[in-house]
Design an enzyme around this catalytic site. Structure first.
Site, PDB file in Angstrom:
ATOM      1  N   HIS A   1      17.079  42.145  59.039  1.00  0.00           N
ATOM      2  CA  HIS A   1      18.290  41.795  59.312  1.00  0.00           C
ATOM      3  C   HIS A   1      18.554  41.345  60.618  1.00  0.00           C
ATOM      4  CE1 HIS A   1      19.409  43.782  55.459  1.00  0.00           C
ATOM      5  NE2 HIS A   1      18.989  42.569  55.315  1.00  0.00           N
TER       6      HIS A   1
ATOM      7  N   ARG B   1      43.803  37.899  58.514  1.00  0.00           N
ATOM      8  CA  ARG B   1      43.727  39.395  57.853  1.00  0.00           C
ATOM      9  C   ARG B   1      43.757  40.431  58.777  1.00  0.00           C
ATOM     10  NH1 ARG B   1      39.287  36.625  55.313  1.00  0.00           N
ATOM     11  NH2 ARG B   1      39.782  36.213  52.729  1.00  0.00           N
TER      12      ARG B   1
ATOM     13  N   ASN C   1      40.844  34.112  45.491  1.00  0.00           N
ATOM     14  CA  ASN C   1      40.206  35.541  45.690  1.00  0.00           C
ATOM     15  C   ASN C   1      40.265  36.251  44.772  1.00  0.00           C
ATOM     16  OD1 ASN C   1      37.694  33.907  47.668  1.00  0.00           O
ATOM     17  ND2 ASN C   1      38.918  35.317  49.043  1.00  0.00           N
ATOM     18  N   ASP C   2      41.488  36.637  45.098  1.00  0.00           N
ATOM     19  CA  ASP C   2      42.478  37.421  44.135  1.00  0.00           C
ATOM     20  C   ASP C   2      42.952  36.653  42.715  1.00  0.00           C
ATOM     21  OD1 ASP C   2      41.684  40.070  44.909  1.00  0.00           O
ATOM     22  OD2 ASP C   2      43.308  38.768  46.565  1.00  0.00           O
TER      23      ASP C   2
ATOM     24  N   ARG D   1      36.563  41.308  41.358  1.00  0.00           N
ATOM     25  CA  ARG D   1      35.534  40.521  42.495  1.00  0.00           C
ATOM     26  C   ARG D   1      34.399  40.969  42.894  1.00  0.00           C
ATOM     27  NH1 ARG D   1      40.774  39.853  47.477  1.00  0.00           N
ATOM     28  NH2 ARG D   1      38.827  39.492  48.875  1.00  0.00           N
TER      29      ARG D   1
HETATM   30  C1  PEP Z   1      42.241  35.901  48.226  1.00  0.00           C
HETATM   31  O1  PEP Z   1      42.497  36.637  47.782  1.00  0.00           O
HETATM   32  O2  PEP Z   1      41.585  34.847  47.942  1.00  0.00           O
HETATM   33  C2  PEP Z   1      42.484  36.006  49.721  1.00  0.00           C
HETATM   34  C3  PEP Z   1      42.291  34.983  50.962  1.00  0.00           C
HETATM   35  O3  PEP Z   1      42.906  37.741  50.558  1.00  0.00           O
HETATM   36  P1  PEP Z   1      41.224  38.425  50.532  1.00  0.00           P
HETATM   37  O4  PEP Z   1      40.346  37.868  50.396  1.00  0.00           O
HETATM   38  O5  PEP Z   1      41.628  39.435  51.723  1.00  0.00           O
HETATM   39  O6  PEP Z   1      42.018  39.555  49.268  1.00  0.00           O
HETATM   40 MG    MG Z   2      43.759  38.291  48.146  1.00  0.00          MG
END
Ligand code: PEP
Ligand code: MG
Length: 857
Positions: A468, A584, A736-737, A747
């Site tokens: 790693h 974030r 992503n969410d 996820r």
């Molecule tokens: C998302 O959900 O796409 C996003 C950018 O927020 P996070 O990945 O921090 O939940």
């Molecule tokens: Mg998100």
């Protein structure tokens, strides 16, 4: 020993872990062992630690500081024949043994419990027995006639065996079974009640233990036998084999990727030809990360930690261990989150794998066993880790042996916390600004803290190209040579007593795996010439990164970076970012044990705004909950955290968190064009309330208004985007969410995560709808989820009308170049086709229609 009173309730059926702890606590209270308030202490312990010991046994116990609520020592056993789920990983507890410990009498009980656990047959019987006396005897009989006698004679720990139900497979992982896939196997196996074993040659490991799996030493092509026993044994076997197979494909892809990178690096390295600089010492190792630098050698990774065997009491040692583990885990989460946010996915995966090593039940049991034998937690931890590291290092397969560095690293991290030196790292501040680090085997943790403005590269005595450390070096873009031999640490003579090389000037050649110490003047001049040539070529490749992403028909898309810290923002600007589209802020809470106050937050946001030199900054308010847990906030454990009090929902309930953050943001907004964005919005009411609260904070500060946006990451928000748009200035889509909620796929789910494909037409349709809603009110729409940084994703998003893409820094150059090769009309046509197909694979196939790089140059 004096006999400890044991209360037993047979045949209990608690709904969940909390219910079980309460019931066991109530038994203790009824019997007069504890005051009622101690039940809360038991529950508190469950929040900060997992009291599941293994083999269906959980041992709830209170917090050290609440010991005054214990009236006399006693045990309460809740027998749960059908099992109750303990923790996130589907472990089932059948015997819940709550402990009230006024004195140290219960040490014997703990010792007996760990011994009991080695006898699976007895444990199974106790889980269903209708004779409470049998449980009491097993817990309290004296040592000579003890647990083993209660079991009917099974005394010593049996070596693991195959179960009759099983299947064979051969390991198709190019780098053998290493920590990342082993963590995944253990997680998958842990979801089943069945016991699952994996045999490799003569060794059989518990598939639920990462350390045991690593100890198999399963190299590429190893023949394995999986076997399982228990009610869901067949399902466990088929799921685990499918996981192993699936991960094999991923491992092969990763291996191909690194081979491709190696080839690319070689291309640049060809500038070096057969150059042989003269130097006092030349060390030849393995080229682990490309690059050529001149610098000053520094001995990194300091002294061994001194550990005395100091024992206070079981409860105190256990509490110290809990705290150290929680702190180490929080640090690792932060390191992983930072790496992820900085676009270093591989580095993030390593720190995630390290978290898995920490949660290894086998290891924790080994430590607990030492503690019950009255050893101090620090000593017990070092002892258990040392055995594992040595065993790993001794493995014949070099790739697997190299993983010892990971184990060692995790071990030392926890040890530092146990010794009250948790926030110590090597004395980085004392390093010169052109440091080439020398180390035996540089730990991933130190590598991650490397400040690339001071460190030019590194060279290790041990390690391998797939360790790693090497992966991290590539992620950091630093040249590295590994396995250069012990001479690099011992003055070049191989004599350990000789002075170290620290302080000497050296040339590090990460293309060809060489370290030249004390180079001649000519060699230094030659090295600098070659470095300049290499830099010119790299510059040439990076030249277009700063140009805007303007399509061939003149449409410009804003390209921003996802970055959390000022230094990351600076790097992002260098890589061509035109601002930060997602900062974030969870990292501020995850990296420490307390809530950062307004001033701390203000300084961080201000530094970020200043680093961006007038370029836009979108700061997302706290998105805690779901996959982002902050232990020190003491939030209630939720059954289904992704559908729980997460993001803006938490902000709306916790003014103590939201108000200081908003104040800090309004203050920082005086230093640059800062915009505020709320995560996890699902309704219009949330937005209206949030805006009211914002307005109150703003008015109090008499600060100018700032643009306010929301993340679109819940399908309801996408579907009512036209309504939401009336209340905000912009949207940023969190693909992503949005993907996990649209497709109902966690996820992080080890098995289903592959289904969480943001290219699914359903997700694209939600994005189309979001853009249409925003347009009705003239709002801009960005995307800050992973899809924005994928070439096809970016192309489709632009085709769907998205105005801004925010991505990992590493993706910026590629995405910009790709957009410049196409016209908006082409991308719109492509997006329309993507909306009309059935599957994500069909969407992915459309990628073939994008123009490749060469054709556009
Ligand atoms: C998302 O959900 O796409 C996003 C950018 O927020 P996070 O990945 O921090 O939940
Ligand atoms: Mg998100």
């Amino acid at each position: 020993m004096s006999t400890i009173p044991v209360e037993v309730r047979l045949g209990a059926a608690p709904h969940n872990r909390e219910d079980a702890v309460r019931a066991a606590g109530a038994l203790l209270a009824q019997a007069g062992h504890i005051q009622h308030a101690y039940i809360d202490s038991l529950l508190q312990r469950e929040k900060v630690a997992n009291t599941f010991l293994g083999e269906g046994l959980a041992i709830p116990h209170g917090m050290v500081e609440d010991k005054h609520l214990v009236q006399r020592t006693g045990l309460a056993v809740l027998q749960v024949p059908a099992g109750v789920r303990w923790g996130d990983d589907a472990k089932q507890a059948h015997l819940v043994v709550a402990i009230a410990a006024a004195t140290d009498d219960h040490i014997q009980v703990l010792r007996r419990l760990t011994r009991l656990m080695r006898d699976s047959a007895l444990m199974r019987r106790l889980a269903t027995t209708t004779d409470a006396g049998e449980i009491v005897r097993a817990l309290t009989a004296d040592d000579a006639s003890g647990a083993a006698a209660a079991a009917g004679g099974a005394a010593s720990t049996p070596a693991l065996e195959d179960f009759p139900l099983g299947r064979e497979l051969s390991l198709n992982y190019p780098n053998g079974l290493h920590a990342r896939p082993a963590g995944e196997w253990a997680r998958v196996a842990g979801r089943f009640q069945a016991r699952v074993h994996v045999r490799c040659g003569d060794t059989v490991a518990d598939a639920k233990s990462v350390a045991a799996l690593l100890g198999l030493g399963a190299g590429r092509g190893a023949q394995l036998r999986l076997s399982a026993q228990g009610s869901d044994a067949a399902a466990a076997l088929s799921t685990l084999s499918a996981t192993i197979q699936r991960l094999g494909e991923e491992e092969s892809r990763q291996a191909e990727l690194s081979a491709a990178r190696q080839a690319q690096a070689q291309g640049l390295g060809s500038e070096l030809g057969d150059w042989q600089p003269t130097a006092r010492h030349t060390f030849t190792g393995i080229a682990a990360s490309p690059g050529l630098v001149v610098g000053t050698l520094v001995q990194a990774e300091g002294t061994e930690l001194e550990v005395d065997d100091r024992f206070n009491s079981i409860a105190e040692e256990a509490a110290a261990l809990d705290r150290a583990l929680a702190a180490a885990l929080a640090q690792l989460r932060q390191l992983a989150a930072d790496a992820k946010a900085g676009g270093r996915a591989e580095q993030a995966a390593i720190f995630t794998a390290h978290q898995g090593l920490l949660q290894d039940a086998d290891l924790l049991q080994a430590v607990s066993r030492q503690v019950v034998q009255r050893h101090g937690a620090a000593w017990a931890w070092r002892h258990a880790m040392a055995g594992r590291v040595a065993a790993q290092r001794a493995l014949a397969d070099a790739t697997l042996a190299a993983r010892a560095a990971d184990l060692q690293d995790v071990g030392e991290r926890v040890l530092r916390h146990l010794l009250g030196r948790g926030h110590e790292s090597t004395d980085v501040a004392a390093w010169p600004h052109d440091a080439i680090l020398l180390a035996d085997d540089l730990s991933p943790s130190v590598t991650a803290q490397i400040d690339t403005s001071r460190v030019r590269g590194f060279c290790t005595a041990r390690g391998g190209p797939t360790a790693h450390t090497a992966i991290l070096a590539r992620a950091l873009g630093l040249p590295a040579v590994v396995a250069a031999g012990p001479g690099v640490l011992a003055g070049g003579s191989g004599d350990a007593a000789a002075p170290v090389l620290a302080g000497a000037v050296a040339i590090l050649d990460g293309y060809r795996g060489r370290l030249y110490v004390g180079p001649s003047e000519t060699a230094l001049i030659e090295a600098r010439e070659r470095m300049e040539r290499l830099a010119r070529r790299q510059e040439e490749e990076a030249r277009t990164r700063q140009q805007p992403a303007t399509t061939t028909d003149g449409h410009t898309v804003e390209i921003a970076a996802n970055a959390n810290r000022a230094d990351q923002a600076v790097k992002a600007l260098e890589a061509g970012a035109e601002g930060v589209g997602l900062m974030r802020t969870e990292f501020l809470f995850l990296e420490r044990d307390t809530v950062p106050d307004e001033e701390d937050q203000y300084q961080t946001y201000r530094a970020m705004a200043e680093a961006l030199q007038g370029k836009p900054l979108v700061v997302r308010t706290l998105d805690i909950g779901g996959d982002k847990q902050v232990p020190h906030l003491d939030l209630p454990v939720e059954e289904n955290p992704f559908l729980g009090v997460r993001g803006a929902r938490l902000a709306l309930r916790r003014d103590d968190l939201m108000v200081p953050q908003l104040r800090a943001l309004y203050r920082a907004a005086q230093h640059g064009p800062l915009q505020i964005m709320f995560p996890m919005i699902s309704t219009v009411e949330e937005v209206i309330t949030l805006r009211q609260r914002m307005e109150a904070v703003r008015a109090e500060l008499n600060a100018p208004a700032v643009p306010v946006g929301i993340m679109i990451e819940v399908p309801s928000a996408a579907l009512i985007a036209d309504r939401l748009a009336a209340h905000v200035d912009f949207f940023s889509i969190g693909t992503n969410d949005l993907t996990q909620y649209a497709l109902a796929v966690d996820r992080q789910h080890p098995e289903l995560a592959g289904m969480a494909d943001s290219l699914h037409p359903a997700v694209l349709r939600l994005i189309e709808r979001t853009v249409a809603g925003a347009r009705q009110h003239g709002r801009w729409v960005g995307v800050c989820g992973g899809l924005a940084g994928e070439p096809l994703g970016a192309a489709l998003l632009v085709g769907l009308g998205v105005d801004e893409l925010s991505m990992s820094t590493g993706d910026i150059g590629t995405v910009k170049a790709l957009l410049r090769r196409h016209s908006l009309a082409e991308l719109q046509a492509l997006a329309q086709r993507a909306l009309q197909v059935d599957t994500a694979d069909e969407v992915r196939a459309l990628g073939a229609e994008l123009r490749p790089a060469a054709a556009a140059q």
